[in-house]
Design an enzyme around this catalytic site. Structure first.
Site, short mmCIF file in Angstrom:
data_model
loop_
_atom_site.label_atom_id
_atom_site.label_comp_id
_atom_site.label_asym_id
_atom_site.label_seq_id
_atom_site.Cartn_x
_atom_site.Cartn_y
_atom_site.Cartn_z
N ASP A 136 -18.45 -13.12 0.72
CA ASP A 136 -17.24 -13.07 1.53
C ASP A 136 -16.48 -14.39 1.45
O ASP A 136 -15.93 -14.87 2.44
CB ASP A 136 -17.54 -12.71 2.99
CG ASP A 136 -16.27 -12.32 3.76
OD1 ASP A 136 -15.26 -12.00 3.11
OD2 ASP A 136 -16.28 -12.37 5.00
N GLY A 167 -7.99 -14.51 12.89
CA GLY A 167 -7.13 -15.56 12.38
C GLY A 167 -7.89 -16.83 12.07
O GLY A 167 -7.47 -17.65 11.27
N ASN A 168 -9.07 -16.99 12.71
CA ASN A 168 -9.95 -18.12 12.41
C ASN A 168 -10.70 -17.93 11.09
O ASN A 168 -11.26 -18.88 10.56
CB ASN A 168 -10.97 -18.34 13.52
CG ASN A 168 -10.47 -19.24 14.62
OD1 ASN A 168 -10.18 -18.78 15.72
ND2 ASN A 168 -10.33 -20.53 14.33
N SER A 169 -10.76 -16.69 10.59
CA SER A 169 -11.54 -16.41 9.38
C SER A 169 -11.09 -17.29 8.23
O SER A 169 -9.90 -17.37 7.92
CB SER A 169 -11.36 -14.93 8.98
OG SER A 169 -11.98 -14.09 9.91
N HIS A 190 -12.35 -11.39 2.63
CA HIS A 190 -11.69 -10.29 3.34
C HIS A 190 -10.29 -10.65 3.81
O HIS A 190 -9.51 -9.78 4.19
CB HIS A 190 -12.55 -9.80 4.52
CG HIS A 190 -12.61 -10.74 5.68
ND1 HIS A 190 -13.67 -11.60 5.90
CD2 HIS A 190 -11.75 -10.98 6.70
CE1 HIS A 190 -13.46 -12.30 7.00
NE2 HIS A 190 -12.29 -11.96 7.50
N GLY A 192 -35.52 -11.63 -11.04
CA GLY A 192 -36.28 -10.71 -11.89
C GLY A 192 -37.39 -10.03 -11.14
O GLY A 192 -38.43 -9.66 -11.71
N GLU A 225 0.83 -1.19 0.00
CA GLU A 225 0.00 0.00 0.00
C GLU A 225 0.87 1.25 0.00
O GLU A 225 1.99 1.24 0.52
CB GLU A 225 -0.92 0.01 1.24
CG GLU A 225 -1.79 -1.24 1.34
CD GLU A 225 -2.42 -1.39 2.71
OE1 GLU A 225 -1.90 -0.76 3.67
OE2 GLU A 225 -3.42 -2.12 2.84
N ALA A 264 -16.81 -14.53 10.93
CA ALA A 264 -16.95 -13.30 11.72
C ALA A 264 -17.20 -13.63 13.17
O ALA A 264 -17.63 -14.73 13.52
CB ALA A 264 -18.12 -12.45 11.18
#
Length: 496
Positions: free
Chosen positions: A166, A241-243, A136, A299, A85, A260
């Site tokens: 996600d 860290g479990n994600s 994420h 629709g 970044e 989450a």
């Protein structure tokens, strides 16, 4: 220690009744009369008696989850994602005075690349090296690596990133020809509140960890800002860290992807959430097929059924998904649905709200049919919904702008009903959606961005791709552009 099994024995205790009756009769004689014996049927009492057996295995002696963990743990991996970044390195970076008078391009605000890392977990779902994790965890990463339970590390490629659920799919670049231990999927629809589950992941980067708990609730919504909220809630300890890790049943099958936690401190408080395996399987299959996920399109637009609406529509309870608008020619219209209808079930499974309906429909296979239970004016009927993807635009509905114009490098598409629904617009809305802006093009320099909806140019309404292509290619002194961005209508003027 003995293993305990139960078998039922039935005892007839009529004698208890007789003794009680004789006692009453004796009391009656003492009072000067004779009390008749009551004619009662024998009372049957069911007692449970333990039948003891010698334990048959070490696990039975310990009453342990170890067999399940041994089976599943090799399929759970650690995920390490690296991002580069740009970071402004200046003590004046947040000073509005310097920003105003010197601008962000001044030497005071020069930026340098900064590397950041995130940690998560993943689950091997195919022996060729296909891995499921959370979007994420890996979104925006420039380098992703995974580590197996035996500490072997592999570089992986991002095959599919699906922020709407996600979920993301990774693939190991080179497994060395070794088949990896893939986990089996369970049917998350058969889960019940109270079922025992295990959560496996890498909390806080301490290494692979197993926690146990129960299913606390099903079909939870309002947890994340995703389009398909339908979470399994568990009290198994889940931490950062479990994600992306596995939530498994006691048969060692995947019932959910941990995603989450609810916490004020960042640690587990016994409220964790997992994406059901039925949705995870759809995303995994899309990753296995090449990385493109196409979902069914209803629709129609839906809303929650409130208590007042339920009363006015003569519904027994405020549940279901109420149809509020129907796209002309879409699947819902061809199924016979119309505004005011309330869908209460899909394929025999009750629909509590629009989120539940969207989840159920999203897990259906394209080309199949869905049976909808519908209420209309207090009357119930069944509708057959074709499970279809949104129609793809024809070439005549797309305009690519080239040449000497401020719009060169932009690609626009007519606003179809499906695109209109994505942008939260009425089905009959008109405009041109910018689907691509080439890097370094005049269109990018002008400030045009993907997702912008051009409503008019110099007073000319953008009703179709041909009108946009012809108008945007003109040479004019000034452009008056009316467009919609992030839900806001903006009018701006730029030089030609």
């Amino acid at each position: 220690m003995h293993m305990i099994f139960f078998r039922k024995i039935v005892l007839t205790v009529a004698g208890v009744v007789v003794l009680g009756a004789l006692a009453s009769a004796a009391a009656g004689e003492r009072a000067g009369g004779v009390a008749p014996l009551p004619q009662q049927a024998p009372v049957r009492i069911e007692l449970a008696q333990a039948e003891r057996q010698v334990p048959q295995s070490r696990e039975q002696v310990q009453l342990s989850f170890a067999p399940v963990v041994r089976q599943v743990a090799p399929s759970v991996v650690n995920v390490y994602a690296t991002r580069v970044e740009e970071q402004v390195v200046s003590p004046f970076a947040n000073d509005p005075f310097f920003q105003r008078f010197f601008g962000e391009r001044s030497p005071f605000f020069q930026s340098r690349p900064r590397e950041s890392r995130s940690l998560g977990s993943g689950v091997i779902v195919d022996s060729t090296g296909l891995i499921l994790t959370n979007s994420h965890v890996v979104s925006g990463a420039t380098d992703i690596r995974i580590a197996l339970a035996d500490r072997r590390e592999f570089a992986v490629d991002l095959v599919l990133d699906d922020p709407e659920t996600d979920l993301a799919v990774l693939r190991i670049r080179d497994t060395g020809g070794v088949e990896l231990p893939a986990i089996a999927f369970a049917d998350s629809d058969v889960l019940e509140v109270g079922d025992l589950v295990l959560a496996i992941g890498n909390p806080f980067g301490v290494g692979q960890t197993v926690t146990s708990g129960i299913v606390s609730a099903l079909a939870r919504t309002g947890v994340e800002a995703s389009d398909y909220e339908f979470f399994i809630q568990t009290d198994a300890a889940i931490n950062p860290g479990n994600s992306g890790g596995a939530l498994v049943d006691l048969d060692g099958r995947l019932v959910g992807i941990n995603t989450a936690i609810y916490s004020r401190t960042g640690g587990s408080v016994g409220i964790g959430f997992a994406i059901p395996s039925n949705m995870a399987a759809v995303v995994a299959q899309a990753g296995l097929a090449g990385g493109e996920i196409v979902r069914p399109w209803l629709g129609a637009k839906t809303q929650v059924v409130s208590a007042d609406i339920a009363e006015s529509l003569q519904l027994a309870s405020p549940t279901g998904a109420m149809i509020t608008d129907v796209a002309p020619g879409g699947p819902a219209e061809r199924a016979g649905l119309r505004p005011g209808d309330v869908v209460t079930a899909i394929d025999g499974v009750t629909v509590e709200d629009p989120s539940a309906f969207n989840f159920r429909l999203a897990t259906k296979q394209l080309g199949s049919e869905a049976r909808l239970a519908v209420m209309r004016g207090g009357q119930a009927f069944e509708a057959t919904l074709p499970v279809e993807a949104p129609s793809q635009p024809e070439e005549s509905q797309i305009a690519r702008i080239t040449g000497n114009t401020r719009f060169a490098g932009a690609t626009g598409q007519e606003l179809t009903p499906a695109l209109a629904q994505e942008q939260d617009l009425p089905f009959d809305a008109r405009g041109i959606v910018i689907t691509e802006v080439e890097e370094g093009s005049p269109a990018e320099a002008m400030g045009l961005a993907t997702g912008d909806i051009i409503l008019s140019l110099n007073g000319i309404e953008m009703t179709d791709a041909g009108t946009f292509a012809e108008t945007a290619s003109r040479r004019v002194r000034t452009w008056e552009i009316v467009l919609q961005r992030d839900g806001r209508v903006v009018r701006t003027y730029v030089s030609g």
